[in-house]
Scaffold this motif. Structure first.
Motif, mmCIF file in Angstrom:
data_model
loop_
_atom_site.group_PDB
_atom_site.id
_atom_site.type_symbol
_atom_site.label_atom_id
_atom_site.label_comp_id
_atom_site.label_asym_id
_atom_site.label_seq_id
_atom_site.Cartn_x
_atom_site.Cartn_y
_atom_site.Cartn_z
ATOM 1 N N ARG A 13 13.708 -54.802 45.657
ATOM 2 C CA ARG A 13 13.436 -56.044 44.927
ATOM 3 C C ARG A 13 12.355 -55.827 43.883
ATOM 4 O O ARG A 13 12.470 -56.283 42.738
ATOM 5 N N GLU A 14 11.287 -55.139 44.265
ATOM 6 C CA GLU A 14 10.174 -54.904 43.344
ATOM 7 C C GLU A 14 10.587 -54.035 42.166
ATOM 8 O O GLU A 14 10.099 -54.202 41.048
ATOM 9 N N ARG A 15 11.493 -53.102 42.412
ATOM 10 C CA ARG A 15 11.901 -52.173 41.356
ATOM 11 C C ARG A 15 12.989 -52.718 40.452
ATOM 12 O O ARG A 15 13.176 -52.210 39.340
ATOM 13 N N THR A 16 13.708 -53.733 40.880
ATOM 14 C CA THR A 16 14.828 -54.228 40.077
ATOM 15 C C THR A 16 14.735 -55.693 39.711
ATOM 16 O O THR A 16 15.357 -56.140 38.754
ATOM 17 N N GLY A 17 13.983 -56.478 40.479
ATOM 18 C CA GLY A 17 13.918 -57.908 40.217
ATOM 19 C C GLY A 17 15.120 -58.661 40.742
ATOM 20 O O GLY A 17 15.265 -59.866 40.495
ATOM 21 N N ALA A 36 20.875 -44.890 44.136
ATOM 22 C CA ALA A 36 22.259 -45.358 44.026
ATOM 23 C C ALA A 36 22.313 -46.874 44.099
ATOM 24 O O ALA A 36 23.132 -47.511 43.425
ATOM 25 N N ALA A 37 21.433 -47.475 44.903
ATOM 26 C CA ALA A 37 21.398 -48.930 45.020
ATOM 27 C C ALA A 37 20.965 -49.578 43.708
ATOM 28 O O ALA A 37 21.481 -50.629 43.311
ATOM 29 N N ILE A 38 20.007 -48.936 43.021
ATOM 30 C CA ILE A 38 19.581 -49.439 41.711
ATOM 31 C C ILE A 38 20.757 -49.433 40.740
ATOM 32 O O ILE A 38 21.016 -50.403 40.026
ATOM 33 N N ALA A 47 20.413 -56.460 38.376
ATOM 34 C CA ALA A 47 19.064 -55.908 38.286
ATOM 35 C C ALA A 47 18.400 -56.356 36.998
ATOM 36 O O ALA A 47 18.948 -56.210 35.915
ATOM 37 N N ALA A 48 17.212 -56.913 37.124
ATOM 38 C CA ALA A 48 16.473 -57.332 35.933
ATOM 39 C C ALA A 48 16.017 -56.099 35.155
ATOM 40 O O ALA A 48 15.996 -56.080 33.944
ATOM 41 N N ALA A 49 15.649 -55.075 35.872
ATOM 42 C CA ALA A 49 15.236 -53.810 35.237
ATOM 43 C C ALA A 49 15.052 -52.752 36.304
ATOM 44 O O ALA A 49 14.707 -53.046 37.428
ATOM 45 N N ALA A 50 15.295 -51.511 35.916
ATOM 46 C CA ALA A 50 15.000 -50.397 36.825
ATOM 47 C C ALA A 50 13.624 -49.894 36.438
ATOM 48 O O ALA A 50 13.473 -49.193 35.447
ATOM 49 N N LYS A 51 12.620 -50.279 37.210
ATOM 50 C CA LYS A 51 11.253 -50.113 36.755
ATOM 51 C C LYS A 51 10.548 -48.878 37.284
ATOM 52 O O LYS A 51 9.340 -48.752 37.180
ATOM 53 N N LYS A 52 11.314 -47.962 37.847
ATOM 54 C CA LYS A 52 10.661 -46.810 38.473
ATOM 55 C C LYS A 52 9.769 -46.056 37.488
ATOM 56 O O LYS A 52 8.638 -45.705 37.803
ATOM 57 N N ALA A 53 10.285 -45.791 36.270
ATOM 58 C CA ALA A 53 9.543 -44.955 35.328
ATOM 59 C C ALA A 53 8.221 -45.588 34.908
ATOM 60 O O ALA A 53 7.276 -44.898 34.558
ATOM 61 N N GLY A 54 8.168 -46.917 34.887
ATOM 62 C CA GLY A 54 6.968 -47.580 34.438
ATOM 63 C C GLY A 54 5.957 -47.849 35.527
ATOM 64 O O GLY A 54 4.877 -48.357 35.240
ATOM 65 N N ARG A 55 6.287 -47.530 36.785
ATOM 66 C CA ARG A 55 5.382 -47.826 37.883
ATOM 67 C C ARG A 55 4.256 -46.803 37.952
ATOM 68 O O ARG A 55 4.471 -45.613 37.809
ATOM 69 N N THR A 56 3.048 -47.280 38.159
ATOM 70 C CA THR A 56 1.921 -46.395 38.360
ATOM 71 C C THR A 56 1.776 -46.151 39.849
ATOM 72 O O THR A 56 1.439 -47.054 40.600
ATOM 73 N N ALA A 57 2.047 -44.920 40.291
ATOM 74 C CA ALA A 57 2.110 -44.622 41.716
ATOM 75 C C ALA A 57 1.035 -43.649 42.166
ATOM 76 O O ALA A 57 1.103 -43.131 43.272
ATOM 77 N N ALA A 58 0.041 -43.343 41.311
ATOM 78 C CA ALA A 58 -1.061 -42.462 41.687
ATOM 79 C C ALA A 58 -2.289 -42.883 40.903
ATOM 80 O O ALA A 58 -2.180 -43.526 39.865
ATOM 81 N N GLU A 59 -3.452 -42.526 41.399
ATOM 82 C CA GLU A 59 -4.698 -42.881 40.727
ATOM 83 C C GLU A 59 -5.236 -41.684 39.960
ATOM 84 O O GLU A 59 -4.711 -40.584 40.045
ATOM 85 N N GLY A 60 -6.322 -41.900 39.223
ATOM 86 C CA GLY A 60 -6.914 -40.848 38.423
ATOM 87 C C GLY A 60 -7.079 -41.296 36.990
ATOM 88 O O GLY A 60 -7.260 -42.487 36.707
ATOM 89 N N LEU A 61 -6.991 -40.339 36.061
ATOM 90 C CA LEU A 61 -7.163 -40.652 34.648
ATOM 91 C C LEU A 61 -6.305 -39.735 33.772
ATOM 92 O O LEU A 61 -6.033 -38.597 34.133
ATOM 93 N N VAL A 62 -5.901 -40.276 32.636
ATOM 94 C CA VAL A 62 -5.289 -39.489 31.563
ATOM 95 C C VAL A 62 -6.358 -39.334 30.489
ATOM 96 O O VAL A 62 -6.969 -40.325 30.067
ATOM 97 N N GLY A 63 -6.606 -38.092 30.065
ATOM 98 C CA GLY A 63 -7.614 -37.836 29.047
ATOM 99 C C GLY A 63 -7.014 -37.222 27.798
ATOM 100 O O GLY A 63 -6.029 -36.473 27.874
ATOM 101 N N VAL A 64 -7.581 -37.543 26.629
ATOM 102 C CA VAL A 64 -7.100 -36.995 25.361
ATOM 103 C C VAL A 64 -8.255 -36.366 24.596
ATOM 104 O O VAL A 64 -9.418 -36.735 24.788
ATOM 105 N N ALA A 65 -7.919 -35.402 23.728
ATOM 106 C CA ALA A 65 -8.913 -34.784 22.855
ATOM 107 C C ALA A 65 -8.204 -34.302 21.595
ATOM 108 O O ALA A 65 -7.067 -33.821 21.661
#
Length: 318
Positions: A13-17, A36-38, A47-65
């Motif tokens: 439900r959370e991933r598809t709406g 397969a269910a998605i 399904a409202a959307a397949a949101k797997k790719a947009g989910r933040t599933a880990a903590e930390g930081l992204v850094g740029v230079a």
């Protein structure tokens, strides 16, 4: 048949709406296979959307230079968001990004590189783990470079200077005015952060992704009951739309939602009087593609103390 749990229904439900009963039916139809269910829900238009790719599933930081015509982006993961706010952790992310922009930039080369103050990056990471008391990892890195032009960085949801939840690099090749290119690059980077394109052009989209979308489109079209030739046109149309919406150059620019990104670049080139090529881009979103394990905190505390945790009723599906 695999057991369909309340937790799996909730996750779907959370991933598809989609609705609870539809999610339960999808899991039953696919023997509990989440991916397969998605797809099953999408073929049914549920399904409202397949949101797997947009989910933040880990903590930390992204850094740029960025240094001159070269830029780097790195992702360093931690177990909790508290560590991402730690000054020692932030300094490590900042330093690794700087090392990436001046070196080869691969994870392997970064881990073996000398860390300022002594030792290697890997040794500093190991020391941080021991000091902070939480597991950390240098997950990935990327470098962009141009011969003449600019590499522009952008950080969304910044936690500190040049680091946050989403990091973007944009490489623009041009002999034109660098200040103007910087301004264009910043706008394009903000677009990329928001629109999350899958590739620079439609032709560069992952073939396996296209085949998956084609299968879903075919299933939908076949259910329409229309003749085979019409079904083929419907599928081709769906794939063309998918390519257009997921390739950066053909996406509608978020700043006005009506001009294609490639036309924005062409307009800038005409105004600057010099050709401009959007050569490449990189977008890192913290934790994308990593599934965070669900834990029962009470059970963990009880286990650590040697006391059996009280049993709980299963959580009902929402």
């Amino acid at each position: 048949m695999a057991e369909i749990t309340a937790a799996s229904v909730k996750e779907l439900r959370e991933r598809t709406g989609a609705g609870m009963m539809d999610c339960k039916k999808a899991l039953n139809e696919t023997s509990g296979d989440m991916e397969a269910a998605i797809d099953w829900l999408r073929t049914k238009g549920l399904a409202a959307a397949a949101k797997k790719a947009g989910r933040t599933a880990a903590e930390g930081l992204v850094g740029v230079a960025v240094r001159g015509t070269r830029g780097a982006v790195v992702e360093v993961n931690s177990e909790t968001d508290f560590v991402a706010k730690n000054e020692t952790f932030q300094e490590f992310v900042r330093t690794v990004a700087e090392l990436a922009v001046t070196g080869i930039g691969t994870v392997e080369s970064l881990l073996s590189a000398d860390y300022p103050g002594g030792g290697s990056v890997q040794e500093k990471l190991t020391s941080n783990i021991a000091t902070i008391g939480e597991n950390q990892s240098l997950r990935r890195s990327a470098v962009l470079q141009v011969g003449d032009g600019v590499v522009v960085s952008y950080v969304h949801n910044a936690a500190a200077s040049n680091m946050g939840k989403i990091g973007v690099l944009v490489a623009l090749e041009s002999t034109g005015d660098k200040a103007g290119l910087e301004a264009l690059g910043k706008q394009l980077a903000m677009h990329i952060a928001a629109a999350n394109p899958r590739a620079l052009t439609g032709e560069e989209l992952d073939p396996s992704t296209i085949e998956r979308e084609r299968g879903i489109a075919m299933e939908k079209a076949n259910e329409s009951g229309k003749p085979a030739d019409i079904v083929t046109k419907m599928v081709d149309g769906a794939i063309a739309k998918f390519r257009k919406e997921n390739a950066l150059l053909s996406q509608l620019f978020v700043m006005d939602n009506k001009t294609k990104v490639e036309d924005v670049v062409k307009a800038h080139a005409k105004q600057a009087g010099a050709p401009v090529e959007l050569k490449a881009y990189v977008r890192f979103q913290l934790g994308e593609g990593i599934e965070k394990q669900q834990s029962d905190f009470a059970a963990e505390v009880a286990a650590a103390s040697g006391v059996k945790a009280p049993e709980r009723d299963p959580a009902p599906a929402e």
